[in-house]
Design a protein around this motif. Structure first.
Motif, PDB file in Angstrom:
ATOM      1  N   UNK A 263       3.411 -14.754 -10.087  1.00  0.00           N
ATOM      2  CA  UNK A 263       3.478 -14.964  -8.621  1.00  0.00           C
ATOM      3  C   UNK A 263       3.128 -13.532  -7.957  1.00  0.00           C
ATOM      4  N   UNK A 264       3.665 -12.669  -8.685  1.00  0.00           N
ATOM      5  CA  UNK A 264       3.473 -11.183  -8.246  1.00  0.00           C
ATOM      6  C   UNK A 264       1.924 -10.908  -8.466  1.00  0.00           C
ATOM      7  N   UNK A 265       1.222 -11.524  -9.434  1.00  0.00           N
ATOM      8  CA  UNK A 265      -0.020 -11.202  -9.586  1.00  0.00           C
ATOM      9  C   UNK A 265      -1.104 -11.918  -8.603  1.00  0.00           C
ATOM     10  N   UNK A 266      -0.571 -13.082  -8.403  1.00  0.00           N
ATOM     11  CA  UNK A 266      -1.308 -14.017  -7.655  1.00  0.00           C
ATOM     12  C   UNK A 266      -1.279 -13.529  -6.347  1.00  0.00           C
ATOM     13  N   UNK A 267      -0.084 -12.953  -5.653  1.00  0.00           N
ATOM     14  CA  UNK A 267      -0.053 -12.494  -4.345  1.00  0.00           C
ATOM     15  C   UNK A 267      -0.790 -11.054  -4.276  1.00  0.00           C
ATOM     16  N   UNK A 268      -1.246 -10.536  -5.321  1.00  0.00           N
ATOM     17  CA  UNK A 268      -1.861  -9.094  -5.246  1.00  0.00           C
ATOM     18  C   UNK A 268      -1.090  -7.899  -5.063  1.00  0.00           C
ATOM     19  N   UNK A 269       0.034  -8.138  -5.465  1.00  0.00           N
ATOM     20  CA  UNK A 269       0.993  -6.850  -5.440  1.00  0.00           C
ATOM     21  C   UNK A 269       0.963  -6.321  -6.663  1.00  0.00           C
ATOM     22  N   UNK A 270       1.399  -4.884  -6.618  1.00  0.00           N
ATOM     23  CA  UNK A 270       1.492  -4.118  -7.679  1.00  0.00           C
ATOM     24  C   UNK A 270       2.668  -4.290  -8.459  1.00  0.00           C
ATOM     25  N   UNK A 271       2.447  -4.883  -9.428  1.00  0.00           N
ATOM     26  CA  UNK A 271       3.709  -5.122 -10.518  1.00  0.00           C
ATOM     27  C   UNK A 271       4.459  -3.938 -11.068  1.00  0.00           C
ATOM     28  N   UNK A 272       3.840  -2.698 -10.954  1.00  0.00           N
ATOM     29  CA  UNK A 272       4.460  -1.456 -11.295  1.00  0.00           C
ATOM     30  C   UNK A 272       5.472  -0.869 -10.433  1.00  0.00           C
TER      31      UNK A 272
ATOM     32  N   UNK B 159       0.825  -1.119  -0.115  1.00  0.00           N
ATOM     33  CA  UNK B 159       0.003  -0.100   0.033  1.00  0.00           C
ATOM     34  C   UNK B 159       0.905   1.205  -0.015  1.00  0.00           C
ATOM     35  N   UNK B 160       2.049   1.163   0.425  1.00  0.00           N
ATOM     36  CA  UNK B 160       3.068   2.311   0.318  1.00  0.00           C
ATOM     37  C   UNK B 160       3.441   2.806  -0.817  1.00  0.00           C
ATOM     38  N   UNK B 161       3.521   3.826  -1.111  1.00  0.00           N
ATOM     39  CA  UNK B 161       3.976   4.659  -2.473  1.00  0.00           C
ATOM     40  C   UNK B 161       5.451   4.530  -2.733  1.00  0.00           C
ATOM     41  N   UNK B 162       5.785   3.126  -2.398  1.00  0.00           N
ATOM     42  CA  UNK B 162       7.419   3.035  -2.599  1.00  0.00           C
ATOM     43  C   UNK B 162       7.655   1.823  -3.294  1.00  0.00           C
ATOM     44  N   UNK B 163       8.929   1.630  -3.633  1.00  0.00           N
ATOM     45  CA  UNK B 163       9.456   0.490  -4.492  1.00  0.00           C
ATOM     46  C   UNK B 163       9.414  -0.712  -3.636  1.00  0.00           C
ATOM     47  N   UNK B 164       9.146  -2.148  -4.360  1.00  0.00           N
ATOM     48  CA  UNK B 164       9.444  -3.306  -3.596  1.00  0.00           C
ATOM     49  C   UNK B 164      10.528  -4.035  -4.276  1.00  0.00           C
ATOM     50  N   UNK B 165      11.692  -3.884  -3.471  1.00  0.00           N
ATOM     51  CA  UNK B 165      12.739  -4.357  -4.134  1.00  0.00           C
ATOM     52  C   UNK B 165      13.198  -6.149  -3.773  1.00  0.00           C
ATOM     53  N   UNK B 166      13.268  -6.633  -4.818  1.00  0.00           N
ATOM     54  CA  UNK B 166      13.631  -8.294  -4.859  1.00  0.00           C
ATOM     55  C   UNK B 166      15.006  -8.200  -5.376  1.00  0.00           C
ATOM     56  N   UNK B 167      16.144  -8.996  -4.803  1.00  0.00           N
ATOM     57  CA  UNK B 167      17.566  -9.266  -5.049  1.00  0.00           C
ATOM     58  C   UNK B 167      17.753 -10.759  -4.860  1.00  0.00           C
ATOM     59  N   UNK B 168      18.417 -11.209  -5.969  1.00  0.00           N
ATOM     60  CA  UNK B 168      18.930 -12.391  -6.091  1.00  0.00           C
ATOM     61  C   UNK B 168      20.023 -12.569  -6.883  1.00  0.00           C
ATOM     62  N   UNK B 169      20.970 -13.604  -6.808  1.00  0.00           N
ATOM     63  CA  UNK B 169      22.062 -14.022  -7.428  1.00  0.00           C
ATOM     64  C   UNK B 169      21.509 -14.652  -8.871  1.00  0.00           C
TER      65      UNK B 169
END
Length: 130
Positions: free
Chosen positions: A53-62, A35-45
């Protein structure tokens, strides 16, 4: 995610990656942080996060950013920089080797950032800081 039915009492769930498991297990937390107007950062190797998965979880893919192919030695400093920027509502990082010194560095950065940091071990055991 694969679901196998061995019997009516037993059901085995196999996740394709630790990120998929985290999305499934922490869905309420991630949706509230979404809900926050901030980025959601995912980091991996390596690439581990799928848009489905993002859509299924209901997250804003933008707002979801996935940086992959990060070397483990650069991962800690990348997390620290992202935390200090204070532009993320949460950061999820897939990290395997976290020594005591790096753990201290991350804890200090989390305390000054007001950002939730989720560390995921690649063998699918998660750890939550803050």
């Amino acid at each position: 995610m694969l679901i196998e039915h061995s019997s009516q009492q037993l059901m085995a769930i196999h996740f394709e990656s630790p990120f998929q498991q985290l999305l499934q297990q922490q869905r309420p937390l991630l949706k509230s942080l979404n809900k926050a107007k901030k980025w959601q950062l995912w980091l991996s190797d390596r690439p581990m996060l799928k848009r489905s998965w993002i859509n299924t979880a209901g997250l804003d893919k933008q707002k979801v950013v996935h940086l992959s192919n990060l070397k483990n030695e650069n991962l800690i400093s990348t997390i620290e920089k992202a935390l200090r920027s204070k532009t993320c509502s949460y950061i999820v990082a897939c990290i395997n080797d976290l020594n005591e010194q790096n753990k201290q560095r991350l804890q200090q950065a989390v305390l000054s950032s007001n950002t939730c940091l989720l560390l995921v071990h690649d063998e699918q055991c998660g750890q939550l800081i803050q």
